[in-house]
Design a protein around this motif. Sequence first.
Motif, PDB file in Angstrom:
ATOM      1  N   THR A   1       0.834  -1.202   0.000  1.00 38.21           N
ATOM      2  CA  THR A   1       0.000   0.000   0.000  1.00 38.21           C
ATOM      3  C   THR A   1       0.874   1.259   0.000  1.00 38.21           C
ATOM      4  O   THR A   1       1.972   1.284   0.548  1.00 38.21           O
ATOM      5  CB  THR A   1      -0.944   0.029   1.214  1.00 38.21           C
TER       6      THR A   1
ATOM      7  N   HIS B   1       0.992  -1.041   6.981  1.00 43.93           N
ATOM      8  CA  HIS B   1       0.713  -1.208   5.556  1.00 43.93           C
ATOM      9  C   HIS B   1       0.221  -2.621   5.297  1.00 43.93           C
ATOM     10  O   HIS B   1       0.360  -3.517   6.144  1.00 43.93           O
ATOM     11  CB  HIS B   1       1.966  -0.951   4.719  1.00 43.93           C
TER      12      HIS B   1
ATOM     13  N   ARG C   1       8.321   4.247   3.333  1.00 42.96           N
ATOM     14  CA  ARG C   1       7.106   3.860   4.043  1.00 42.96           C
ATOM     15  C   ARG C   1       7.356   3.795   5.546  1.00 42.96           C
ATOM     16  O   ARG C   1       8.433   3.434   6.000  1.00 42.96           O
ATOM     17  CB  ARG C   1       6.586   2.516   3.545  1.00 42.96           C
TER      18      ARG C   1
END
Length: 222
Positions: free
Chosen positions: A154, A198, A194
């Motif tokens: 994601t 996720h 990130r």
Amino acid sequence: MHDRTHARPSRWPLRALALLSATLFCLISWAGTASAHGSIVEPASRNYGCWERWGDDHLNPAMQQEDPMCWQAWQDNPNAMWNWNGLYRNGVGGNHQAAIPDGQLCSGGQAEGGRYNSLDAVGPWTTTDVGDDFTLELYDQASHGADYFLVYVTRQGFDPTTQSLGWNDLELVRETGSYAPSQNISIDVSTSGRSGHHIVYTIWKASHMDQTYYICSDVDFG
């Protein structure tokens, strides 16, 4: 919610009942399990993780507070956990986005008559801690190998605890070639930029027929 260990109260009657129930469920669903293959076991898929943490204690009411997303999954359909290796669709022909609607990615488009629908639920699923570079571990009981894997993560800013997963929320981070039949397959994945919770979304095209697995694993990049 990253701790995968649980301090559980001793409830021997409940444990005994849970083990008996597990045995009955396994017997009932044996035919489906025997013909199935596997799942991502590290970082654990949603239903494999629920089976791993609670399979021998799934009637413990402490799960509702300690692991609420697994609790709702067990209440919805325990066979989603007993058959953690059977979340697939036949005959997709590689047209994944046409076969799996937004909001149904983790259930494989409500595969197997809706058995896995609880995996689409939005909320604080238990995560596995990973770094930017991590390894996916597939356990394939039937050793059918793979034509390919597609691994998505994601995008930064997507919140699995409040948002339903759609195709536009994903970024393809790894596309593999074929793998020979084996019970254990490792796939190295590299990401960057990130942090936090996720979803790793793995598409596994088995090599023995047009059979494709759709697997959600919750991770935390710290």
